[in-house]
Scaffold this motif. Structure first.
Motif, mmCIF file in Angstrom:
data_model
loop_
_atom_site.group_PDB
_atom_site.id
_atom_site.type_symbol
_atom_site.label_atom_id
_atom_site.label_comp_id
_atom_site.label_asym_id
_atom_site.label_seq_id
_atom_site.Cartn_x
_atom_site.Cartn_y
_atom_site.Cartn_z
ATOM 1 N N VAL A 119 0.646 -1.566 0.007
ATOM 2 C CA VAL A 119 0.112 -0.085 -0.029
ATOM 3 C C VAL A 119 0.820 1.178 -0.235
ATOM 4 O O VAL A 119 0.431 2.444 -0.385
ATOM 5 N N GLY A 120 1.546 0.922 0.492
ATOM 6 C CA GLY A 120 3.230 2.210 0.735
ATOM 7 C C GLY A 120 3.603 2.696 -0.692
ATOM 8 O O GLY A 120 4.724 1.918 -2.045
ATOM 9 N N PHE A 121 4.187 3.331 -1.735
ATOM 10 C CA PHE A 121 5.103 3.738 -2.859
ATOM 11 C C PHE A 121 5.805 5.249 -2.282
ATOM 12 O O PHE A 121 5.785 5.803 -1.477
ATOM 13 N N THR A 142 -2.107 3.620 -0.208
ATOM 14 C CA THR A 142 -2.738 4.236 1.182
ATOM 15 C C THR A 142 -1.848 5.398 1.305
ATOM 16 O O THR A 142 -2.115 6.740 2.541
ATOM 17 N N TYR A 143 0.082 5.334 0.799
ATOM 18 C CA TYR A 143 0.440 6.330 1.913
ATOM 19 C C TYR A 143 1.157 6.470 0.234
ATOM 20 O O TYR A 143 1.932 5.857 -0.306
ATOM 21 N N ASP A 144 2.274 7.820 0.537
ATOM 22 C CA ASP A 144 3.335 7.904 -0.754
ATOM 23 C C ASP A 144 4.436 8.618 0.337
ATOM 24 O O ASP A 144 4.384 9.074 1.690
ATOM 25 N N THR A 145 5.947 7.809 -0.141
ATOM 26 C CA THR A 145 7.157 8.619 0.272
ATOM 27 C C THR A 145 7.655 8.719 0.025
ATOM 28 O O THR A 145 9.096 7.970 0.075
ATOM 29 N N SER A 146 7.417 9.751 -1.308
ATOM 30 C CA SER A 146 8.247 9.998 -2.307
ATOM 31 C C SER A 146 8.873 10.785 -2.075
ATOM 32 O O SER A 146 9.626 11.737 -3.425
ATOM 33 N N ASP A 297 2.609 1.582 6.385
ATOM 34 C CA ASP A 297 0.723 1.324 6.417
ATOM 35 C C ASP A 297 0.449 0.892 7.669
ATOM 36 O O ASP A 297 -0.667 1.552 7.428
ATOM 37 N N VAL A 298 0.728 1.219 8.120
ATOM 38 C CA VAL A 298 0.320 0.860 9.416
ATOM 39 C C VAL A 298 -0.331 2.329 10.400
ATOM 40 O O VAL A 298 -1.379 2.725 10.555
ATOM 41 N N LEU A 299 1.201 2.764 10.331
ATOM 42 C CA LEU A 299 0.661 5.230 10.542
ATOM 43 C C LEU A 299 -0.484 4.922 9.121
ATOM 44 O O LEU A 299 -0.930 6.640 10.855
ATOM 45 N N ALA A 300 -0.136 4.492 8.149
ATOM 46 C CA ALA A 300 -1.286 5.233 7.352
ATOM 47 C C ALA A 300 -2.654 4.616 7.113
ATOM 48 O O ALA A 300 -3.744 5.425 7.526
ATOM 49 N N ALA A 301 -3.211 3.348 8.293
ATOM 50 C CA ALA A 301 -4.524 3.101 8.353
ATOM 51 C C ALA A 301 -4.667 3.921 9.165
ATOM 52 O O ALA A 301 -5.594 4.274 9.819
ATOM 53 N N GLU A 302 -3.791 4.185 11.212
ATOM 54 C CA GLU A 302 -4.324 4.899 12.116
ATOM 55 C C GLU A 302 -4.785 6.484 11.630
ATOM 56 O O GLU A 302 -5.911 6.310 12.093
ATOM 57 N N ARG A 303 -3.840 6.992 10.611
ATOM 58 C CA ARG A 303 -4.412 7.970 10.417
ATOM 59 C C ARG A 303 -6.079 8.189 9.382
ATOM 60 O O ARG A 303 -6.764 8.926 9.475
#
Ligand SMILES: [Zn+2]
Length: 312
Positions: A119-121, A142-146, A297-303
């Motif tokens: 789920v992360g890019f 569900t999230y990006d870290t680019s 992925d866990v932090l994005a889901a919490e968010r």
């Protein structure tokens, strides 16, 4: 401000990409990033007691043994993230159909090999755009870290000269002026039409920079133990969330691992593994003691479960 959470990522760029960056013949490229680098990072994370994210390039799954290695990553409790299908540095410039394939097929191939959600890019070379972000969203991330708003990095990746400048910044950069950075440096929701501005789009976790020093493996190697600890302390005081980034090759070396001496154009590949590992272990131990180290992925889901939640 004090960081309460942190995350640790490893970009698993196979050696052929380093040959390409430096314009070398990649015929001598080996699978050492996956075969040696990945297991060493897994051992390091186990020793420190943290879970991390390995951003993988889907085409590398074709190299012998890597399909098993990606499963081992998941079995150890780590996350697999999407680092695209072929690691095209021109992701923002290639035709839309190719761009979409790089992002969507990368995710699909990695998910099927890892047998776990991806789920992360993270874009190759941190080159993102509104179009890239739209494809990242559309393909189910569900999230990006680019986002890596760090000027020294851009010079560093140009090669040895850039790396020397990064080293030259060693002492003053910790106290340096961080306003060179246009994008937010704490996690944010990106604007749909501009990934470097705040808005209502995807959650973005920028790679952390504090006082001009990026919290990446190459910088830790250049700074050494004391400098790395100082950089981390600065980041802990300044940032709401710390995103540390390594590359799989950060824990290999030309001499220790019998690599092609031509790779010496990447200077941190000449630093002994033991020395790099000591520095990384110290940084990660401090991070573990001071923050909740969590997979993105866990932090994005919490968010997502608490949209109003602030990063503080
Ligand atoms: Zn990469």
């Amino acid at each position: 401000m004090r960081a309460k959470t942190s995350s640790v990522g490893v970009d698993v760029d196979s050696l052929r990409h380093y040959y390409r960056i430096h314009g070398l013949d990649e015929a001598n490229a080996t699978n050492a990033a996956w075969r040696v680098g990945v297991p060493r990072f897994m051992q390091l994370f186990a020793a420190v007691g943290i879970k991390a994210t390995f951003y993988c390039i889907a085409e590398d799954l074709d190299l012998p043994g890597n399909a098993e290695r990606i499963k081992a990553i998941v079995e150890a409790g780590h996350e697999v993230g999407n680092h695209t299908w072929h690691h095209s540095y021109a992701l923002t410039r290639i035709p839309a159909s190719e761009r979409r394939a790089e992002i969507a097929m990368g995710r699909r191939l990695l998910e099927s090999a890892a047998e776990a959600p991806v789920v992360g890019f993270r874009a190759p070379g941190y080159n993102t755009s509104a179009e890239v972000m739209a494809d990242v969203v559309a393909s189910g991330h569900t999230y990006d870290t680019s986002v890596f708003p760090c000027v020294p990095y851009y010079t560093a990746k140009a090669g040895v000269m850039g790396w020397m400048r990064l080293r030259g910044r060693q002492s003053r950069s910790i106290l340096g002026d961080p306003t060179v950075l246009a994008a937010p440096r704490d996690p944010y929701r990106a604007a749909v039409d501009d990934p470097h501005r705040k808005g209502d789009g995807l959650d973005v976790f920028p790679v952390s920079v504090a006082g001009g020093v990026p919290l990446i493996g190459t910088a830790f190697t250049a700074l050494g133990m004391a400098g790395s600890v100082a950089a981390l302390q600065a980041a802990l005081a300044l940032r709401r969330h710390i995103t540390v980034e390594f590359h799989a090759v950060d824990l290999i070396s030309i001499r220790d691992d019998g690599l092609d001496p031509m790779l010496g154009v990447q200077p941190d590949l000449k630093t002994p593994v033991a020395s790099k590992r000591r520095t990384f272990a110290r940084v990660l131990s401090i991070l573990r003691n001071r923050t909740r180290v969590e997979r993105l992925d866990v932090l994005a889901a919490e968010r997502a479960a608490r949209p109003g939640r602030r990063w503080s």
